[in-house]
Design an enzyme around this catalytic site. Structure first.
Site, mmCIF file in Angstrom:
data_model
loop_
_atom_site.group_PDB
_atom_site.id
_atom_site.type_symbol
_atom_site.label_atom_id
_atom_site.label_comp_id
_atom_site.label_asym_id
_atom_site.label_seq_id
_atom_site.Cartn_x
_atom_site.Cartn_y
_atom_site.Cartn_z
ATOM 1 N N GLY A 30 -20.221 6.504 4.309
ATOM 2 C CA GLY A 30 -19.309 6.762 3.202
ATOM 3 C C GLY A 30 -19.994 6.455 1.896
ATOM 4 N N LYS A 79 0.866 -1.181 0.000
ATOM 5 C CA LYS A 79 0.000 0.000 0.000
ATOM 6 C C LYS A 79 0.901 1.230 0.000
ATOM 7 C CE LYS A 79 -4.599 0.561 0.311
ATOM 8 N NZ LYS A 79 -5.613 -0.260 -0.363
ATOM 9 N N GLY A 102 -19.069 7.571 -1.316
ATOM 10 C CA GLY A 102 -18.231 7.986 -2.437
ATOM 11 C C GLY A 102 -18.340 7.009 -3.600
ATOM 12 N N ASN A 103 -17.231 6.781 -4.311
ATOM 13 C CA ASN A 103 -17.269 5.944 -5.514
ATOM 14 C C ASN A 103 -17.810 4.553 -5.240
ATOM 15 O OD1 ASN A 103 -16.293 7.906 -7.209
ATOM 16 N ND2 ASN A 103 -14.154 7.292 -7.012
ATOM 17 N N VAL A 104 -17.289 3.894 -4.202
ATOM 18 C CA VAL A 104 -17.726 2.538 -3.892
ATOM 19 C C VAL A 104 -19.070 2.552 -3.169
ATOM 20 C CG1 VAL A 104 -17.188 0.447 -2.586
ATOM 21 C CG2 VAL A 104 -15.384 1.627 -3.854
#
Length: 366
Positions: free
Chosen positions: A185, A80, A187-189
């Site tokens: 959350g 990562k 967002g994109n996911v």
């Protein structure tokens, strides 16, 4: 700041720090284990409050990627990278190019992909200075739609498949009509997961630190807005954390009213012992590194040129893996996270035995 004695160090193979005063880049690359193959993991950009917070995150995330790849039966290791900074304020083309130069330093042992705070265009800028990026190829995606390499659709779909497996196991239902889900959350996911759930008939509650993300979910999906303080504790069937990790802790777990935790965020457990704490509270936990593997599966197959059908079929196995974890947990009495660790290690040992590699190098994620 301690490194080798850091509680999250866990015998990482490689750790590098990079500072570029001209662009303001401050970044860390962590490679946990490459016994299965090169370490592939996202490049995250986040405004960490301290350097210690950034170090802890990158160490935990890279270790989790080792287990994620093993559990997903991929020939990849775990790594990562993080960039310290607010992606909405500090991200510049020059900073991303500097990060590309930093990605050259491990010599191909680490391959970066999109993550929270970075995008496919960002990775393409980095690729001007390194070959060691993935998830940027234009192709037909696993769902048959054109894809620019963004793994978010596969991550969200895999999480949806895993969530359905968890609901089936814990609540005994295949039909998600009327299922109450709180998503932290969006967002994109998180938004894509919410879209799958909406299509399946679920009722949604959402929270995100960005108001525009909240507004989109409310207006387009009919979701109900929640606050940061209550999103994890609503009287729903499922809580799906899809933002930052460590949200399952001493304070939150006793207040959770859902029967199932199934979300796409990494490192949901603040400490390994919170795995057992969830079981004690009769909450079924879908281990994050099992349920959110769709993205890395997608990126892996981009590198091999597999058909969309093969990618989708592999992502669909996330449900089977989780069902095996849940059944083993029931029969053994051990918490699901511990079972997921054991299953990943079994697959790791099976993979490395023929190559003469020692599985003892792999330590547990938490």
């Amino acid at each position: 700041m301690n490194v080798f004695t850091h509680p999250e160090f866990d015998n990482h193979e490689h750790l590098s720090f990079f500072c570029d005063p001209e662009t303001g880049l401050k970044s860390i690359i962590a490679i946990h284990n490459t016994s299965r193959g090169p370490a592939l993991g996202g490049c995250r950009m986040f405004p960490y409050a301290t350097d210690e917070e950034a170090l802890r995150d990158v160490l935990r995330l890279s270790r989790g990627m080792t287990y994620k790849s093993a559990l997903a039966n991929l020939d990849l290791g775990g790594g990562k990278s993080v960039i310290i900074g607010d992606p909405r304020k500090h991200k510049t083309e020059a900073l991303l190019e500097a990060m590309g130069r930093h990605l050259e330093s491990p010599g191909g042992r680490y391959i970066a992909a999109e993550d929270s705070g970075t995008s496919v265009p960002d990775l393409k800028i980095m690729s001007r200075h390194t070959r060691h990026v993935a998830g940027i190829a234009t192709r037909t995606g696993f769902d048959g739609n054109p894809s620019n390499g963004d793994p978010s659709p596969a991550t969200a779909y895999g999480t949806f498949i895993g969530l359905k497996a968890a609901v089936r196991h814990k609540l005994g239902r295949n039909d998600l009509t009327g299922l109450k889900v709180a998503i932290q959350g969006i967002g994109n996911v998180g938004f894509r997961l919410a879209s799958h759930l909406k299509e399946a008939g679920a009722e949604l509650w959402v929270y995100d630190i960005h108001e525009d993300n909240m507004r989109r979910a409310v207006e387009q999906l009919g979701a109900k807005p929640a606050t940061a303080e209550d999103i994890l504790f609503l009287p729903v069937d499922v809580v799906a954390p899809c933002a930052m990790g460590a949200v399952l802790n001493d304070h939150s777990i006793p207040e959770i009213r859902a029967n199932v935790i199934a979300g796409a965020a990494n490192n949901l457990l603040d400490r390994p012992e919170h795995d057992a704490m969830l079981k004690q509270h009769d909450i079924l936990y879908a281990p994050d590194f099992a349920i959110n593997a769709g993205g890395i599966i997608d990126v892996f197959y981009e590198r091999t040129g597999a058909t969309p059908e093969k990618v989708r079929a592999h992502v669909d196995t996330i449900g089977d893996t989780l069902t095996e974890i849940f059944n083993r947990s029931d029969s053994s009495g051990l918490p699901t996270g511990e079972i997921a660790n054991e299953l990943a290690e079994e697959r790791f040992r099976k993979h490395t035995a023929g190559a003469g590699l020692a599985p003892s190098r792999l330590a547990r994620t938490g």
